[in-house]
Design a protein around this motif. Structure first.
Motif, PDB file in Angstrom:
ATOM      1  N   ARG A 171       0.835  -1.206   0.000  1.00 49.81           N
ATOM      2  CA  ARG A 171       0.000   0.000   0.000  1.00 49.81           C
ATOM      3  C   ARG A 171       0.871   1.258   0.000  1.00 49.81           C
ATOM      4  O   ARG A 171       0.556   2.247  -0.681  1.00 49.81           O
ATOM      5  N   ARG A 172       1.961   1.217   0.739  1.00 52.16           N
ATOM      6  CA  ARG A 172       2.851   2.378   0.789  1.00 52.16           C
ATOM      7  C   ARG A 172       3.463   2.649  -0.577  1.00 52.16           C
ATOM      8  O   ARG A 172       3.501   3.805  -1.031  1.00 52.16           O
ATOM      9  N   TYR A 173       3.956   1.607  -1.221  1.00 52.25           N
ATOM     10  CA  TYR A 173       4.573   1.798  -2.538  1.00 52.25           C
ATOM     11  C   TYR A 173       3.535   2.213  -3.586  1.00 52.25           C
ATOM     12  O   TYR A 173       3.863   2.921  -4.535  1.00 52.25           O
ATOM     13  N   ARG A 174       2.307   1.774  -3.394  1.00 49.33           N
ATOM     14  CA  ARG A 174       1.254   2.184  -4.321  1.00 49.33           C
ATOM     15  C   ARG A 174       0.997   3.687  -4.200  1.00 49.33           C
ATOM     16  O   ARG A 174       0.822   4.387  -5.217  1.00 49.33           O
ATOM     17  N   LEU A 175       0.984   4.195  -2.979  1.00 56.44           N
ATOM     18  CA  LEU A 175       0.798   5.632  -2.778  1.00 56.44           C
ATOM     19  C   LEU A 175       1.957   6.427  -3.376  1.00 56.44           C
ATOM     20  O   LEU A 175       1.760   7.499  -3.954  1.00 56.44           O
ATOM     21  N   ILE A 176       3.171   5.892  -3.233  1.00 56.22           N
ATOM     22  CA  ILE A 176       4.333   6.558  -3.822  1.00 56.22           C
ATOM     23  C   ILE A 176       4.197   6.629  -5.335  1.00 56.22           C
ATOM     24  O   ILE A 176       4.470   7.668  -5.953  1.00 56.22           O
ATOM     25  N   GLU A 177       3.744   5.529  -5.943  1.00 58.68           N
ATOM     26  CA  GLU A 177       3.555   5.520  -7.392  1.00 58.68           C
ATOM     27  C   GLU A 177       2.494   6.541  -7.815  1.00 58.68           C
ATOM     28  O   GLU A 177       2.654   7.241  -8.823  1.00 58.68           O
ATOM     29  N   LEU A 178       1.410   6.625  -7.053  1.00 60.51           N
ATOM     30  CA  LEU A 178       0.355   7.579  -7.389  1.00 60.51           C
ATOM     31  C   LEU A 178       0.869   9.019  -7.292  1.00 60.51           C
ATOM     32  O   LEU A 178       0.542   9.867  -8.132  1.00 60.51           O
ATOM     33  N   ARG A 179       1.656   9.302  -6.256  1.00 60.04           N
ATOM     34  CA  ARG A 179       2.212  10.651  -6.130  1.00 60.04           C
ATOM     35  C   ARG A 179       3.123  10.983  -7.305  1.00 60.04           C
ATOM     36  O   ARG A 179       3.096  12.092  -7.838  1.00 60.04           O
ATOM     37  N   GLU A 180       3.952  10.029  -7.693  1.00 58.87           N
ATOM     38  CA  GLU A 180       4.868  10.271  -8.804  1.00 58.87           C
ATOM     39  C   GLU A 180       4.119  10.463 -10.115  1.00 58.87           C
ATOM     40  O   GLU A 180       4.523  11.263 -10.960  1.00 58.87           O
ATOM     41  N   GLN A 181       3.008   9.765 -10.280  1.00 59.88           N
ATOM     42  CA  GLN A 181       2.238   9.889 -11.510  1.00 59.88           C
ATOM     43  C   GLN A 181       1.585  11.266 -11.640  1.00 59.88           C
ATOM     44  O   GLN A 181       1.367  11.763 -12.742  1.00 59.88           O
ATOM     45  N   HIS A 182       1.273  11.896 -10.488  1.00 59.72           N
ATOM     46  CA  HIS A 182       0.605  13.192 -10.509  1.00 59.72           C
ATOM     47  C   HIS A 182       1.550  14.354 -10.224  1.00 59.72           C
ATOM     48  O   HIS A 182       1.114  15.480 -10.022  1.00 59.72           O
ATOM     49  N   ASP A 183       2.847  14.057 -10.193  1.00 64.42           N
ATOM     50  CA  ASP A 183       3.831  15.103  -9.924  1.00 64.42           C
ATOM     51  C   ASP A 183       4.608  15.386 -11.205  1.00 64.42           C
ATOM     52  O   ASP A 183       5.752  14.982 -11.361  1.00 64.42           O
ATOM     53  N   ASP A 184       3.979  16.076 -12.128  1.00 72.27           N
ATOM     54  CA  ASP A 184       4.579  16.302 -13.442  1.00 72.27           C
ATOM     55  C   ASP A 184       5.772  17.241 -13.387  1.00 72.27           C
ATOM     56  O   ASP A 184       6.694  17.138 -14.198  1.00 72.27           O
ATOM     57  N   ASP A 185       5.788  18.198 -12.450  1.00 71.51           N
ATOM     58  CA  ASP A 185       6.892  19.147 -12.423  1.00 71.51           C
ATOM     59  C   ASP A 185       8.052  18.687 -11.556  1.00 71.51           C
ATOM     60  O   ASP A 185       9.063  19.366 -11.448  1.00 71.51           O
ATOM     61  N   GLY A 186       7.909  17.495 -10.906  1.00 69.73           N
ATOM     62  CA  GLY A 186       9.024  16.902 -10.178  1.00 69.73           C
ATOM     63  C   GLY A 186       9.405  17.614  -8.901  1.00 69.73           C
ATOM     64  O   GLY A 186      10.529  17.458  -8.408  1.00 69.73           O
ATOM     65  N   ASP A 187       8.503  18.392  -8.301  1.00 69.61           N
ATOM     66  CA  ASP A 187       8.849  19.096  -7.080  1.00 69.61           C
ATOM     67  C   ASP A 187       8.502  18.315  -5.813  1.00 69.61           C
ATOM     68  O   ASP A 187       8.669  18.791  -4.697  1.00 69.61           O
ATOM     69  N   GLY A 188       8.010  17.062  -5.991  1.00 70.10           N
ATOM     70  CA  GLY A 188       7.687  16.224  -4.859  1.00 70.10           C
ATOM     71  C   GLY A 188       6.304  16.436  -4.290  1.00 70.10           C
ATOM     72  O   GLY A 188       5.888  15.744  -3.372  1.00 70.10           O
TER      73      GLY A 188
END
Length: 420
Positions: free
Chosen positions: A396-413
C-alpha cells in the motif's frame, strides 16, 4: 500440420495458451495449495489415501519398484529440481549472481536462513531426534513467489529478485544436503555409469541439439542410474540442468537453450510434478482437534515451526543486516529494512523441499513423518500469513508513492492536484 514438440518450436495455439497460464506463479501456488488441501482431506477420510500412496509399481530388477509416493518424490520432483537448476545456472551465468557485489546479500541471506533454522531445531530437540535438523532450512520457490505475486503488485522488483536469488541458492544448498547427509548407501558403480549418459547429454546440448527423442531417454537413463546409486534421484535433475548452456552459441542476445528448456518444462513442473508430490506428501492424518494439538506439542513439530517462522526470519534478516553493516555490500536503493523483514518471514514458507527432507530423515508414513508434515504445514502457513501482513502494508505504501509520482509532473515532490 504443425506438431507439438517438447523441445521444438511448433505447438498448437491452445496448448501454448494453457502453458502460458501454467507459467504464472500465482496459479502454480494455487495448484500446490489445492493439492495440499485435497491430500489432508483424503488422508482423514479413510484408508484409501494411504493405500494409493503405498501402491508399488515398476521393475524391481532396475531398482525402480517404487510406491506412487516414491515415484512422486524421486521421479516427478526431479523435474522440479531440473527447472530450479536451469534457473540457478542462468542466475550464475547471466543474472544477478554473476555480479558478486549484487549477489552477496541474498547469497549470505540464504546461508543465514539455513543455519539459524537448523540451530533452532537442534536446540528444541536436544536429547531427542535430530535427524530432521535440515527440514526447516528450505524455502519453497513456487509457494513463496506465488504469495509475493498475489500481495505485492506494487512492491519493488528488487524484492522479487532478492527472494528469487535467495531461494535458488537455498535450493542449491538443500540439494547438497540431500546428496551428502541423506545418502545412506552409495553404489559407486551405478554412479560412474550415470556419468556416461550425462556426458552424452552434455555434449549434445552444448552443440545446441534439442531433439526430444534423443535427450529424454538420456535424461531418463541418467536419472535411473543416479537413483540406483543410492543418491537421491532429484540430484540428477540438477546435474542435467547444469549441463545445459545459458548463452547463445552465436553470441547474440536473446534466450539461450537453458531459458528455452525452462520455458518448456516449467508448466510440467508447476501443474504436474509439484502438485502431485504435494498430494502424496502432505497427507497428514489428524486424529481430531486433540490429535492436532497433541502433534503441536511434539519437539519435532515445534522445532520445525519455530525453525521456519523464527529461524528463517532471524537468519535471513540478521545475515543481511550484518553483511550490509560490516562490508561494502549494500541493500538495493529501492528497498527498506522493513521490506527485508517481510521477505525474511516469507522465506519461512518451506513446503516442497521441507517435506522431501522430512521423508528422507524419518521415512514416509512413520509417526515422526506425521509430525514433520504438521510442522511444515503450520510453520509455512504462519510464515505466509506473517509475511502477508507486513508486505501488504508495504505494498500500500509503494502504491501511494507511485500515485504521487504519476501526478507530480513538475518533479517538485508535491502532487500537482494539491497545487493551486
Amino acid at each position: 500440420m504443425a506438431q507439438s514438440r517438447l523441445f521444438g518450436r511448433g505447438s498448437w495455439p491452445e496448448a501454448s495458451r494453457i502453458a502460458d497460464i501454467l507459467r504464472q506463479e500465482t496459479l502454480g501456488g494455487a495448484l500446490l495449495l489445492g493439492a495440499t488441501i485435497v491430500a489432508i482431506l483424503a488422508a482423514n477420510l479413510g484408508d484409501g489415501y494411504a493405500s494409493l500412496r503405498d501402491t508399488a509399481i515398476g521393475p524391481d530388477s532396475l531398482h525402480l519398484h517404487l510406491t506412487l509416493g516414491g515415484w512422486a518424490a524421486d521421479g516427478l520432483l526431479a523435474i522440479f529440481f531440473f527447472v530450479a537448476g536451469l534457473e540457478l545456472k542462468r542466475e550464475f551465468v547471466a543474472g544477478d549472481l554473476r555480479d558478486p557485489s549484487r549477489a552477496a546479500l541474498p547469497v549470505v541471506a540464504a546461508i543465514g536462513g539455513m543455519a539459524v533454522p537448523a540451530l533452532v531445531f537442534v536446540a528444541i530437540n536436544l536429547g531427542g531426534s535430530l535427524e530432521g535438523w535440515a527440514i526447516p532450512t528450505a524455502t519453497d520457490i513456487a509457494f513463496a513467489l506465488a504469495v509475493l505475486a498475489v500481495i505485492g503488485s506494487h512492491l519493488p522488483s528488487a524484492l522479487r529478485t532478492f527472494l528469487l536469488t535467495l531461494a535458488v541458492v537455498d535450493d542449491l544448498l538443500a540439494i547438497i544436503i540431500i546428496a551428502v547427509v541423506y545418502t545412506q548407501t552409495l553404489h559407486i558403480g551405478y554412479l560412474l555409469l550415470a556419468l556416461v549418459p550425462l556426458a552424452i547429454f552434455t555434449l549434445l546440448v552444448q552443440r545446441r541439439v534439442r531433439t526430444w527423442w534423443i535427450l529424454l531417454p538420456l535424461a531418463g537413463l541418467t536419472w535411473g542410474l543416479v537413483h540406483a546409486s543410492g543418491i537421491h534421484a532429484t540430484v540428477a535433475g540438477v546435474l542435467l540442468a547444469f549441463a545445459v548452456p545459458v548463452l547463445r552459441r552465436d553470441g547474440n542476445d536473446g534466450p539461450g537453450l537453458a531459458q528455452h528448456f525452462e520455458h518448456r518444462f516449467r508448466p510440467i513442473s508447476a501443474a504436474v510434478a509439484v502438485p502431485i508430490f504435494a498430494f502424496f506428501s502432505a497427507g497428514v492424518e489428524i486424529d481430531g482437534w486433540s490429535g492436532f494439538t497433541d502433534a503441536l506439542t511434539e519437539p519435532i513439530t515445534l522445532g520445525i515451526i519455530a525453525g521456519l517462522f523464527v529461524g528463517k526470519t532471524v537468519g535471513v534478516f540478521g545475515a543481511t543486516w550484518l553483511v550490509s553493516r560490516f562490508t561494502r555490500a549494500r541493500l538495493d536503493d529501492d528497498l527498506e529494512w522493513l521490506d527485508v523483514v517481510g521477505l525474511a518471514m516469507l522465506a519461512g514458507v518451506g513446503f516442497t523441499v521441507s517435506l522431501l527432507i522430512g521423508e528422507l530423515a524419518y521415512g514416509a508414513g512413520s509417526p515422526a513423518d506425521e509430525q514433520v508434515k504438521t510442522g511444515v504445514l503450520v510453520g509455512s502457513f504462519v510464515s505466509a500469513v506473517g509475511a502477508g501482513l507486513i508486505l501488504r502494508g508495504r505494498n500500500r505504501r509503494y502504491r501511494l508513492i507511485e500515485l504521487r509520482e504519476q501526478h507530480d509532473d513538475d518533479g517538485d515532490g508535491v502532487p500537482d492536484v494539491y497545487q493551486a
